[in-house]
Write an enzyme that holds these catalytic residues in place. Structure first.
Site, PDB file in Angstrom:
ATOM      1  N   HIS A 412       0.820  -1.219   0.000  1.00  0.00           N
ATOM      2  CA  HIS A 412       0.000   0.000   0.000  1.00  0.00           C
ATOM      3  C   HIS A 412       0.855   1.271   0.000  1.00  0.00           C
ATOM      4  CE1 HIS A 412      -3.588  -2.360   1.934  1.00  0.00           C
ATOM      5  NE2 HIS A 412      -3.470  -2.582   0.641  1.00  0.00           N
TER       6      HIS A 412
HETATM    7  C1  LIG Z   1      -1.161  -7.006  -5.400  1.00  0.00           C
HETATM    8  C2  LIG Z   1      -1.739  -5.723  -4.877  1.00  0.00           C
HETATM    9  C3  LIG Z   1      -2.947  -5.763  -4.178  1.00  0.00           C
HETATM   10  C4  LIG Z   1      -3.494  -4.578  -3.681  1.00  0.00           C
HETATM   11  N1  LIG Z   1      -4.741  -4.621  -3.122  1.00  0.00           N
HETATM   12  C5  LIG Z   1      -5.352  -3.472  -2.794  1.00  0.00           C
HETATM   13  C6  LIG Z   1      -6.708  -3.465  -2.403  1.00  0.00           C
HETATM   14  O1  LIG Z   1      -7.407  -4.478  -2.481  1.00  0.00           O
HETATM   15  N2  LIG Z   1      -7.246  -2.288  -1.982  1.00  0.00           N
HETATM   16  C7  LIG Z   1      -6.522  -1.142  -1.937  1.00  0.00           C
HETATM   17  O2  LIG Z   1      -7.054  -0.128  -1.485  1.00  0.00           O
HETATM   18  N3  LIG Z   1      -5.254  -1.105  -2.382  1.00  0.00           N
HETATM   19  C8  LIG Z   1      -4.674  -2.225  -2.850  1.00  0.00           C
HETATM   20  N4  LIG Z   1      -3.419  -2.185  -3.364  1.00  0.00           N
HETATM   21  C9  LIG Z   1      -2.770  -0.881  -3.525  1.00  0.00           C
HETATM   22  C10 LIG Z   1      -3.375  -0.064  -4.672  1.00  0.00           C
HETATM   23  O3  LIG Z   1      -3.734  -0.892  -5.747  1.00  0.00           O
HETATM   24  C11 LIG Z   1      -2.349   1.001  -5.090  1.00  0.00           C
HETATM   25  O4  LIG Z   1      -2.102   1.833  -3.970  1.00  0.00           O
HETATM   26  C12 LIG Z   1      -2.796   1.880  -6.244  1.00  0.00           C
HETATM   27  O5  LIG Z   1      -3.270   1.117  -7.318  1.00  0.00           O
HETATM   28  C13 LIG Z   1      -1.627   2.763  -6.673  1.00  0.00           C
HETATM   29  O6  LIG Z   1      -2.013   3.569  -7.754  1.00  0.00           O
HETATM   30  P1  LIG Z   1      -0.936   4.438  -8.526  1.00  0.00           P
HETATM   31  O7  LIG Z   1      -1.658   5.075  -9.654  1.00  0.00           O
HETATM   32  O8  LIG Z   1      -0.218   5.292  -7.575  1.00  0.00           O
HETATM   33  O9  LIG Z   1       0.134   3.397  -9.093  1.00  0.00           O
HETATM   34  P2  LIG Z   1      -0.089   2.152 -10.055  1.00  0.00           P
HETATM   35  O10 LIG Z   1      -1.528   1.805 -10.123  1.00  0.00           O
HETATM   36  O11 LIG Z   1       0.863   1.113  -9.624  1.00  0.00           O
HETATM   37  O12 LIG Z   1       0.303   2.716 -11.493  1.00  0.00           O
HETATM   38  C14 LIG Z   1       1.600   3.021 -11.911  1.00  0.00           C
HETATM   39  C15 LIG Z   1       1.677   2.757 -13.414  1.00  0.00           C
HETATM   40  O13 LIG Z   1       2.845   3.366 -13.938  1.00  0.00           O
HETATM   41  C16 LIG Z   1       3.458   2.478 -14.848  1.00  0.00           C
HETATM   42  N5  LIG Z   1       4.889   2.798 -14.881  1.00  0.00           N
HETATM   43  C17 LIG Z   1       5.785   2.657 -13.874  1.00  0.00           C
HETATM   44  N6  LIG Z   1       6.994   3.077 -14.288  1.00  0.00           N
HETATM   45  C18 LIG Z   1       6.852   3.479 -15.566  1.00  0.00           C
HETATM   46  C19 LIG Z   1       7.755   4.014 -16.539  1.00  0.00           C
HETATM   47  N7  LIG Z   1       9.043   4.217 -16.264  1.00  0.00           N
HETATM   48  N8  LIG Z   1       7.272   4.310 -17.768  1.00  0.00           N
HETATM   49  C20 LIG Z   1       5.971   4.119 -18.071  1.00  0.00           C
HETATM   50  N9  LIG Z   1       5.080   3.615 -17.190  1.00  0.00           N
HETATM   51  C21 LIG Z   1       5.512   3.309 -15.958  1.00  0.00           C
HETATM   52  C22 LIG Z   1       3.168   1.099 -14.262  1.00  0.00           C
HETATM   53  O14 LIG Z   1       3.293   0.106 -15.254  1.00  0.00           O
HETATM   54  C23 LIG Z   1       1.757   1.269 -13.746  1.00  0.00           C
HETATM   55  O15 LIG Z   1       0.790   0.957 -14.721  1.00  0.00           O
HETATM   56  C24 LIG Z   1      -2.822  -3.341  -3.862  1.00  0.00           C
HETATM   57  C25 LIG Z   1      -1.615  -3.302  -4.574  1.00  0.00           C
HETATM   58  C26 LIG Z   1      -1.072  -4.482  -5.098  1.00  0.00           C
HETATM   59  C27 LIG Z   1       0.203  -4.411  -5.891  1.00  0.00           C
END
Ligand SMILES: Cc1cc2nc3c(=O)[nH]c(=O)nc-3n(C[C@H](O)[C@H](O)[C@H](O)COP(=O)(O)OP(=O)(O)OC[C@H]3O[C@@H](n4cnc5c(N)ncnc54)[C@H](O)[C@@H]3O)c2cc1C
Length: 481
Positions: A412
């Site tokens: 998280h």
């Molecule tokens: C297995 C798992 C289970 C989880 N379960 C829950 C849950 O049930 N409930 C909950 O509240 N939270 C959960 N979480 C946490 C929640 O999903 C995350 O906090 C949230 O999705 C993060 O969103 P974000 O947009 O910050 O990052 P992300 O959704 O991780 O998005 C980042 C994106 O950037 C892309 N990226 C990274 N580096 C680069 C680059 N250099 N160039 C181009 N693209 C790039 C990645 O491929 C990815 O698509 C879970 C997380 C995981 C991994």
């Protein structure tokens, strides 16, 4: 850049204005119709998954582990547990005043369509469907867990998105008709026909190119070679591991880290990657006497939780070997997450190479308070497992001492590019990166302290609001819904 939980929202909102050109660079594939992305009963992040990436991490100075992140359009939200619970109001006391509980409520309402509850705290027209499993339909473990918690005197919280601090209740899920509704589906896909919007999957961003401290463009690749796209505005949404790594590779970060990797310094920003927060989670193995036959194959990863003290206890609805294909863990496990922890961690690049995974150090359980609070949660978990519903006292039932409970992370991670009004924060209240011109962050990295619930709903809220700031006319003081 990054089409994860937050990036899909920002891209969709910014492209609502046809005069704007929005290029979305995402490292992972577009897999909108992949059944693994749609299935909320599994998390496709196991070894070899082409939808996720694993980072080796240091959980404690003597304990190694790993953390997964989605690497697919939809990001971690396309592979997660579909638990969609808002940060409770009290959490926002640690955010800047312009992100108070009252300020963010309209944005939580705006993003959701709650199918179970209406009223002033809920939205009925937003893109994200939210529903809970009826307690009558809980699977074997969920039903036993709810029974035990209620018998122990914990209150029933029917709506965890409008609940008290302690009690047991059904998990709000971003699921509709049995399908996980990630922001790839709720936000980005419906926007893909717009003329100004281009999605480039499998496009790895290497770094931001600057002229002085002004953005000039983005360096990226599709396979071999490097390309430069010129732009005067970049929105980072690569998640709480890769966003700080990208800033550091671009010359924005702690000077000692940049110098060590031979990266020219654009802006000395000592807190890029520093002091992130996450939830330590102890996984407590147990034997479930009714075995797998009691498992409802349509059950989400977790359908009911108990919040007690600073912990959240999660009865996973199947052994991890089933929930995370390929993980090979055959025991049933209760997760005991420490939702208010003192520990902070650091993300630091170890190379200027964009394909090198950064170092991630958690610093879990350094404080006595964290160890005590997690210990209290573990005591409750063991009491639950010793009851007759879990086969306590019967051979093959209840808590098993061996293998012992295992420390892991709830994955998280938040706050690696903390938002604040103070000069030490990495971004200001609108997501603008301090010290440079034209760079914004709109993802879990900016959340000042990890919410005391899973962060996904709060990440989507943050993305909606920062997107509105980005779309507002220059000079606008505030944005309204
Ligand atoms: C297995 C798992 C289970 C989880 N379960 C829950 C849950 O049930 N409930 C909950 O509240 N939270 C959960 N979480 C946490 C929640 O999903 C995350 O906090 C949230 O999705 C993060 O969103 P974000 O947009 O910050 O990052 P992300 O959704 O991780 O998005 C980042 C994106 O950037 C892309 N990226 C990274 N580096 C680069 C680059 N250099 N160039 C181009 N693209 C790039 C990645 O491929 C990815 O698509 C879970 C997380 C995981 C991994």
């Amino acid at each position: 850049m990054g089409a994860g939980s937050a990036g899909c929202v920002v891209a969709a909102r910014l492209s609502e204005d046809p005069s704007r050109t929005v290029l979305v660079l995402e490292a992972g594939p577009a897999a909108f119709d992949d059944t693994r992305v749609l299935d909320p009963t599994r998390m496709p992040v196991g070894p070899g998954s082409d939808l996720a990436i694993d980072y080796p991490v240091e959980l404690m100075s003597d304990t190694r582990g790993s953390v997964s992140r989605g690497r697919v359009v939809g990001g971690s939200g396309a592979v997660n547990g579909a638990y969609f619970v808002r940060a409770p109001d009290a959490d926002f006391a640690r955010w800047p005043a312009s992100w108070s509980a009252d300020e963010v409520l309209p944005w939580f309402r705006f993003l959701e369509h709650d199918r179970d509850f209406t009223g002033p705290r809920h939205g009925a027209d937003g893109p994200v469907p939210v529903e809970r499993r009826d307690a009558e339909r809980f699977d074997g473990v969920g039903a036993a867990f709810a029974d035990v918690a209620l018998a122990a005197g914990f209150g029933w919280i029917a709506d965890l998105n409008d609940g008290g601090d302690a009690g047991v209740g059904p998990v709000p899920l971003n699921v509709a008709s049995g399908r996980r509704a990630s922001t790839a589906h709720t936000h980005l896909r419906p926007a893909l026909g717009r003329t100004g919007l281009t999605l480039r999957p499998r496009a790895l961003v290497h770094r931001i190119a600057f002229e002085g401290n002004k953005v000039r463009g983005v360096v990226w690749s599709e396979g071999a070679g490097e390309r430069l796209v010129l732009t005067n505005r970049v929105v980072l949404a690569a998640g709480a591991v890769e966003t700080p790594a990208l800033l550091q590779r671009s010359g924005v970060g702690p000077v000692n880290v940049l110098v060590r990797q031979g990266i020219p310094v654009v802006a000395d920003s000592p807190n890029v990657g520093r002091d992130f927060t996450d939830h330590p989670e102890m996984l407590v193995p147990f034997m479930f006497p009714d075995g797998r036959d009691a498992t409802d194959v349509s059950a989400p990863v977790v359908e009911v939780v108990l919040n007690v003290g600073d912990c959240e206890i999660r009865p996973y609805t199947a052994p991890f070997g089933d929930l995370v294909p390929g993980s090979g863990v055959s025991e049933w496990q209760l997760g005991v997450g420490l939702m208010r922890a003192d520990s902070v961690g650091a993300v630091e690049i170890v190379s200027a190479d964009p394909s090198a995974r950064p170092s991630v150090r958690y610093g879990y359980l350094r404080s006595g308070r964290d160890r005590d609070a997690l210990g209290e949660g573990m005591t409750v978990a063991r009491e639950i497992l010793s009851t007759k519903q879990f086969g306590g006292g019967r051979p093959g039932g209840g808590h098993v001492a061996s293998p012992a409970a295992r420390l892991s992370t709830a994955a998280h991670l938040c706050g690696s590019c903390r938002m604040g009004t103070d000069a030490d924060s990495v971004v200001d209240e609108r997501g603008r990166v301090r010290g440079v011109d034209g760079v914004f962050v709109a993802d879990s990295s900016v959340i000042p302290v990890v919410p005391t619930r899973g962060p996904h709903a709060t990440v989507v809220m943050v993305a909606e609001r920062i997107a509105a700031f980005l779309a507002a006319p220059a000079g606008a003081d505030t944005v309204h819904l």
